[in-house]
Design an enzyme around this catalytic site. Structure first.
Site, mmCIF file in Angstrom:
data_model
loop_
_atom_site.group_PDB
_atom_site.id
_atom_site.type_symbol
_atom_site.label_atom_id
_atom_site.label_comp_id
_atom_site.label_asym_id
_atom_site.label_seq_id
_atom_site.Cartn_x
_atom_site.Cartn_y
_atom_site.Cartn_z
ATOM 1 N N LYS A 40 0.837 -1.213 0.000
ATOM 2 C CA LYS A 40 0.000 0.000 0.000
ATOM 3 C C LYS A 40 0.863 1.251 0.000
ATOM 4 C CE LYS A 40 -1.742 1.815 3.989
ATOM 5 N NZ LYS A 40 -1.554 3.264 4.106
ATOM 6 N N ASN A 41 1.860 1.270 0.876
ATOM 7 C CA ASN A 41 2.650 2.497 1.024
ATOM 8 C C ASN A 41 3.609 2.746 -0.143
ATOM 9 O OD1 ASN A 41 1.318 3.037 3.353
ATOM 10 N ND2 ASN A 41 3.001 2.543 4.749
ATOM 11 N N CYS A 135 -5.355 8.737 9.192
ATOM 12 C CA CYS A 135 -5.424 8.131 10.521
ATOM 13 C C CYS A 135 -5.191 9.178 11.615
ATOM 14 C CB CYS A 135 -4.354 7.050 10.653
ATOM 15 S SG CYS A 135 -4.804 5.508 9.876
ATOM 16 N N ARG A 140 0.675 15.067 12.698
ATOM 17 C CA ARG A 140 1.107 14.767 11.336
ATOM 18 C C ARG A 140 1.164 16.000 10.425
ATOM 19 N NH1 ARG A 140 -1.191 8.982 9.498
ATOM 20 N NH2 ARG A 140 0.771 8.933 8.391
ATOM 21 N N ASP A 323 4.310 1.070 12.049
ATOM 22 C CA ASP A 323 3.103 0.437 11.506
ATOM 23 C C ASP A 323 2.914 -0.998 11.984
ATOM 24 O OD1 ASP A 323 2.457 2.724 10.189
ATOM 25 O OD2 ASP A 323 2.964 2.020 8.183
ATOM 26 N N ARG A 415 -9.092 0.282 4.650
ATOM 27 C CA ARG A 415 -8.233 1.284 4.006
ATOM 28 C C ARG A 415 -6.878 0.688 3.646
ATOM 29 N NH1 ARG A 415 -6.793 5.904 7.453
ATOM 30 N NH2 ARG A 415 -5.298 5.944 5.768
HETATM 31 C C1 UD1 Z 1 4.325 6.977 6.057
HETATM 32 C C2 UD1 Z 1 3.417 5.783 5.929
HETATM 33 C C3 UD1 Z 1 2.847 5.417 7.298
HETATM 34 C C4 UD1 Z 1 3.980 5.211 8.309
HETATM 35 C C5 UD1 Z 1 4.930 6.405 8.330
HETATM 36 C C6 UD1 Z 1 6.154 6.185 9.193
HETATM 37 C C7 UD1 Z 1 2.547 6.037 3.696
HETATM 38 C C8 UD1 Z 1 1.379 6.295 2.812
HETATM 39 N N1 UD1 Z 1 2.341 6.113 5.018
HETATM 40 O O1 UD1 Z 1 3.511 8.054 6.531
HETATM 41 O O2 UD1 Z 1 2.093 4.208 7.147
HETATM 42 O O3 UD1 Z 1 3.439 5.056 9.594
HETATM 43 O O4 UD1 Z 1 5.374 6.688 6.979
HETATM 44 O O5 UD1 Z 1 6.839 5.054 8.787
HETATM 45 O O6 UD1 Z 1 3.624 5.727 3.222
HETATM 46 N N2 UD1 Z 1 6.418 14.810 10.136
HETATM 47 C C9 UD1 Z 1 6.602 16.138 10.376
HETATM 48 N N3 UD1 Z 1 6.555 17.007 9.319
HETATM 49 C C10 UD1 Z 1 6.313 16.588 8.042
HETATM 50 C C11 UD1 Z 1 6.155 15.213 7.807
HETATM 51 C C12 UD1 Z 1 6.207 14.336 8.874
HETATM 52 O O7 UD1 Z 1 6.801 16.560 11.517
HETATM 53 O O8 UD1 Z 1 6.284 17.422 7.114
HETATM 54 C C13 UD1 Z 1 6.452 13.860 11.274
HETATM 55 C C14 UD1 Z 1 5.108 13.168 11.452
HETATM 56 O O9 UD1 Z 1 4.217 13.958 12.203
HETATM 57 C C15 UD1 Z 1 5.504 11.905 12.164
HETATM 58 C C16 UD1 Z 1 6.889 11.595 11.557
HETATM 59 O O10 UD1 Z 1 7.343 12.819 10.977
HETATM 60 O O11 UD1 Z 1 5.632 12.124 13.534
HETATM 61 C C17 UD1 Z 1 6.869 10.509 10.509
HETATM 62 O O12 UD1 Z 1 6.042 10.888 9.439
HETATM 63 P P1 UD1 Z 1 6.307 10.446 7.948
HETATM 64 O O13 UD1 Z 1 7.549 9.634 7.852
HETATM 65 O O14 UD1 Z 1 6.191 11.656 7.078
HETATM 66 O O15 UD1 Z 1 5.056 9.518 7.695
HETATM 67 P P2 UD1 Z 1 4.055 9.538 6.484
HETATM 68 O O16 UD1 Z 1 4.783 9.743 5.203
HETATM 69 O O17 UD1 Z 1 2.902 10.399 6.799
#
Ligand code: UD1
Length: 438
Positions: A40-41, A135, A140, A323, A415
């Site tokens: 999915k990711n 979620c 986030r 995850d 989802r």
């Molecule tokens: C992706 C995965 C999700 C997984 C996560 C961490 C997908 C579609 N989803 O989510 O399943 O749990 O990686 O492995 O691939 N953050 C910030 N600023 C930003 C972006 C992120 O502070 O601009 C923080 C987030 O709040 C969180 C951490 O960084 O605490 C990790 O987020 P991130 O690695 O970006 O996760 P996602 O890409 O949203």
């Protein structure tokens, strides 16, 4: 091929419109073979990346789960044409992007919809997109995505919950990410492949899904080096072409089935996996005493009731995946002794804990850690899935619990898991999907 216009979401209603629940009985030992689907990711950013070309892209082994259907709808709403083949290939072609504003309704359903920002900006010079949904596992933010796009020359403004980015021309830059965000690394990569000159992303995420996206982009003609390391170098090109790409297997679905075997003291063989991607989960299960045999075509997981307690700390890859935290936590509730799980990636990711306590688990939360005293058994009751992996964790707990468990709000589970209940049933689980009457 592209003459259909009605997607599955339009036919079946949006996420959450059909109220269903799972009814799960104590299931005994799960036994048999299960094939793990495409990730999915990986597939979500890959579908977003098809916006970077006006040519046809064929994506193989695409799980037809709700998040994928949302991304498919998003592409169609922007002017793309999509079609499914019977063997789970998704064909996407976006000859023209007819608008640069991504649908509010779709974006607020799923955080990963924000991944279209980089591609639309790179192809059209502007994008308007609402702050993402998804979620409820913490605040986030998307500041790192925006920092990266701004470094490439985009002017960014925010108002009334929308982000507007504009750039007549994107120009390569050096970008240091304060945290190796998966989504930010992907969005910046997708914007940078069409930028002028070289982009270097430092402290980039190194997850397998980043490498898969990079392979997809490279097969479209992009020039990328270093994906899978913390420094990614991208040299922009003028145009990208169509491609045909096989998505990597879903390491989180695989990990979830490993726990399904362990929590039921079962014996399950998982096919279509990359063992390397599963190392943290395999290491922790072995530490607990779960038997894992690696074979050429998959792995065999044999559970046993004599499990030892463990400590887990979630970290970016190659650390233990956030995850998988909820699913492991379910297993630890019936593992004798004191287990400690520390969540460092997301700030609010213990929403499954109160539900597991309703089932008889002994868990205390102390800041970012959950302290779990293993109990002898869980007991079935009514519980609610608060997010995707929390929902999966409750499914797993229910398999081992005595009596009957009803899980509500299962649209969260749909989802991210395709045919989850069917696959579990094929292994011997006693699960029914019922429409809710309320
Ligand atoms: C992706 C995965 C999700 C997984 C996560 C961490 C997908 C579609 N989803 O989510 O399943 O749990 O990686 O492995 O691939 N953050 C910030 N600023 C930003 C972006 C992120 O502070 O601009 C923080 C987030 O709040 C969180 C951490 O960084 O605490 C990790 O987020 P991130 O690695 O970006 O996760 P996602 O890409 O949203």
């Amino acid at each position: 091929m592209f003459d259909h216009t009605i997607t599955d979401i339009e036919k079946n209603g949006f996420v959450g419109d059909v109220m269903e629940k799972f009814v799960i009985e104590h299931s005994g030992r799960l036994m048999g073979r299960v094939r793990i689907g495409g990730s999915k990711n990986s597939v979500l950013p890959i579908i977003a990346a098809t916006l970077l070309t006006d040519k046809e892209c064929v994506i193989q082994d695409v799980p037809k789960l709700t998040d994928v259907l949302i991304m498919q709808n998003l592409i169609e709403d922007l002017g793309g044409k999509t079609a499914w083949t019977e063997d789970e290939k998704l064909i996407v072609r976006t000859e023209d992007i007819v608008k640069t504003q991504a649908s509010y309704e779709l974006c607020t359903k799923m955080r990963a919809s924000f991944l279209v920002a980089g591609p639309i900006l790179a192809r059209c010079g502007e994008v308007k997109i609402s702050m993402p949904g998804g979620c409820a596992i913490g605040s986030r933010p998307v500041d790192l995505h925006l920092k990266g796009l701004a470094a490439l020359g985009a002017e960014i403004s925010q108002e009334h919950g929308y982000i507007y980015a504009k750039a007549d021309k994107l120009v390569g830059a050096n970008i240091y990410l304060d945290f190796p965000s998966v989504g930010a690394t992907e969005n910046i990569m997708m914007a940078a492949v069409l930028a002028e000159g070289q982009t270097i992303i430092q402290n980039a995420a190194v997850e397998p899904e980043i490498v898969d996206l990079s392979n997809f982009l490279t097969s479209m003609g992009a020039q990328i080096r270093g994906s899978g390391t913390d420094t990614i170098k991208i040299t922009g090109v003028d145009k990208l072409h169509g491609t045909n790409h096989q998505v990597i297997p879903d390491r989180i679905e695989a990990g979830t089935f490993m726990i399904a075997a362990a929590i039921t003291d079962g014996d399950v063989f998982l096919e279509n996996i990359v063992i390397d991607h599963l190392k943290p989960a395999i290491a922790k299960l072995r530490e607990m005493g779960v038997e894992i045999d690696e074979a050429e075509d998959g792995i065999r997981v044999k559970g046993s009731p004599d499990r030892k307690p463990i400590d887990i700390k979630t970290l970016p890859y190659p650390g233990f995946p956030t995850d998988m935290q909820a699913q492991f936590l379910s297993l630890l509730t019936i593992t004798p002794g004191t287990n400690i799980v520390t969540e460092t990636v997301f700030e609010n990711r213990f929403m499954h804990v109160p539900e597991l306590i309703r089932m008889g688990a002994d868990i205390k939360i102390d800041s970012r850690s959950a302290i779990i005293e293993g109990v002898q058994k869980l007991t079935g009751t009514q519980v609610r899935a608060s997010d995707l992996r929390a929902g999966a964790a409750l499914m797993l707990a229910a398999l081992a619990a005595t009596g009957t468990t009803e899980i509500h709000d299962i649209y969260h589970i749909d989802r991210g898991y395709y045919n989850f209940d069917t696959k579990l049933r094929e292994l011997g689980a006693k699960i029914r999907r019922e429409e809710k009457t309320c």
